[in-house]
Write an enzyme that holds these catalytic residues in place. Sequence first.
Site, short mmCIF file in Angstrom:
data_model
loop_
_atom_site.label_atom_id
_atom_site.label_comp_id
_atom_site.label_asym_id
_atom_site.label_seq_id
_atom_site.Cartn_x
_atom_site.Cartn_y
_atom_site.Cartn_z
N ASP A 32 -13.09 -0.25 5.39
CA ASP A 32 -11.99 0.50 6.13
C ASP A 32 -11.93 -0.51 7.49
OD1 ASP A 32 -10.41 1.82 8.19
OD2 ASP A 32 -11.67 3.73 7.86
N ASN A 46 5.60 -1.60 9.63
CA ASN A 46 7.21 -1.60 9.26
C ASN A 46 8.18 -2.32 10.04
OD1 ASN A 46 8.01 0.66 10.82
ND2 ASN A 46 6.47 1.57 9.53
N GLY A 54 -1.00 4.60 4.94
CA GLY A 54 -1.55 3.54 4.50
C GLY A 54 -2.54 2.93 5.99
N ASP A 56 -1.67 1.10 8.33
CA ASP A 56 -0.81 1.49 9.35
C ASP A 56 -1.22 2.79 10.09
OD1 ASP A 56 0.93 0.98 11.53
OD2 ASP A 56 2.85 1.21 10.37
N SER A 143 1.22 -5.64 2.25
CA SER A 143 2.39 -5.45 1.36
C SER A 143 1.78 -4.78 -0.30
CB SER A 143 3.02 -6.81 0.92
OG SER A 143 3.85 -6.94 1.85
N THR A 144 0.43 -4.81 -0.26
CA THR A 144 0.18 -4.19 -1.65
C THR A 144 -0.35 -2.93 -2.06
OG1 THR A 144 -2.35 -4.45 -0.94
CG2 THR A 144 -1.57 -6.37 -1.84
N GLY A 145 0.24 -2.03 -0.73
CA GLY A 145 0.34 -0.78 -0.94
C GLY A 145 1.71 -0.13 -1.33
N TYR A 147 4.41 -0.98 -0.28
CA TYR A 147 5.43 -2.25 -0.62
C TYR A 147 5.27 -2.87 -1.77
CZ TYR A 147 7.35 -1.52 4.32
OH TYR A 147 7.75 -1.28 5.36
N1 AR6 Z 1 -8.37 -0.38 5.74
C1 AR6 Z 1 -8.29 -1.38 4.90
N2 AR6 Z 1 -7.38 -1.43 3.89
C2 AR6 Z 1 -6.33 -0.39 3.93
C3 AR6 Z 1 -6.74 0.83 4.84
C4 AR6 Z 1 -7.78 0.76 5.71
N3 AR6 Z 1 -8.08 1.71 6.31
N4 AR6 Z 1 -6.04 1.72 4.14
C5 AR6 Z 1 -5.00 1.32 3.30
N5 AR6 Z 1 -5.60 -0.02 2.91
P1 AR6 Z 1 -0.37 -0.20 2.85
P2 AR6 Z 1 2.14 -2.19 2.80
C6 AR6 Z 1 -5.03 -1.20 1.86
O1 AR6 Z 1 0.50 0.91 2.21
O2 AR6 Z 1 2.04 -2.14 1.45
C7 AR6 Z 1 2.90 1.76 5.94
O3 AR6 Z 1 3.39 3.40 5.91
C8 AR6 Z 1 -4.07 -0.43 0.76
O4 AR6 Z 1 -5.20 0.08 -0.09
O5 AR6 Z 1 -1.03 0.23 4.12
O6 AR6 Z 1 2.21 -3.42 3.86
C9 AR6 Z 1 3.59 1.12 7.05
O7 AR6 Z 1 3.96 1.75 8.16
C10 AR6 Z 1 -3.45 -1.66 0.50
O8 AR6 Z 1 -4.10 -2.37 -0.48
O9 AR6 Z 1 0.65 -1.26 3.48
C11 AR6 Z 1 4.77 0.77 6.18
O10 AR6 Z 1 5.87 1.33 6.04
C12 AR6 Z 1 -3.20 -2.41 1.67
O11 AR6 Z 1 -4.04 -1.68 2.77
C13 AR6 Z 1 4.33 0.31 4.71
O12 AR6 Z 1 3.38 1.14 4.76
C14 AR6 Z 1 -1.77 -2.35 2.29
O13 AR6 Z 1 -1.22 -1.01 2.03
C15 AR6 Z 1 3.72 -0.91 4.65
O14 AR6 Z 1 3.27 -1.22 3.33
#
Ligand code: AR6
Length: 202
Positions: A32, A46, A54, A56, A143-145, A147
């Site tokens: 984490d 975003n 996620g 963020d 971007s891997t969540g 997005y």
């Molecule tokens: N520590 C490390 N990695 C994490 C954690 C953590 N605590 N939590 C999630 N991940 P995402 P995006 C991983 O969705 O795709 C938000 O709402 C997760 O498993 O957080 O860039 C923003 O406000 C994934 O592999 O980010 C934007 O609107 C990675 O972090 C949007 O999501 C990224 O997933 C951005 O989407």
Amino acid sequence: MVFVGPKYNAVMWQAELEIGIRDRELSLVIGDITKIPADAIGNAANSRLAGGGGVDGAIHRAGGPAIMQELVQIRARIGQCLAGDAVATSAGKLPAQWVIHTVGPVYGDGRRGEPAALRSCYERCLELSDELGARTLTLPAISTGVYGYPMDLAAKVAVGAVASKLSGDETRVKRVTFVLFDDTAFRVFAAATLDIMPTLAS
Ligand code: AR6
């Protein structure tokens, strides 16, 4: 596992991979990102810098309201942060001095500039780290969540961008750590890292 070659060396434990690039280090861990100390922590934000789910959401929850207060001021100044760019705030209660909020691309079909925008996210995180004086930086898999960027494609871009910056003369960052949220992401990033190792400067 230990890898040694004329131009590189690396040590891999079950859930940690470290490679040396010049006098710097690129590492991967599962975890984490809000729990791992660093000078600067990267956030997958975003363009409205409005917080979300996620990583963020986790960063804002753990860091407290000071981070959002600064983002509101930044937003008032710049409007929005475009995909591929980044802004920095302090880190509130996180074990860091700064959070670097970068906006990854929403993945479509991969032909709408997604790789260049994703690469730019990582480059901007390194550049802002240098501006701030951060020597250690942790980064999520941007971007891997939500997005939707496929993990294997994202890993190649992420590792390539960071390794290239760490190979260059410009940065003073000493260690970049990708903090991957689960075992699958770790394995995919580890494979991408091992793939590019032979191309790296020692
Ligand atoms: N520590 C490390 N990695 C994490 C954690 C953590 N605590 N939590 C999630 N991940 P995402 P995006 C991983 O969705 O795709 C938000 O709402 C997760 O498993 O957080 O860039 C923003 O406000 C994934 O592999 O980010 C934007 O609107 C990675 O972090 C949007 O999501 C990224 O997933 C951005 O989407």
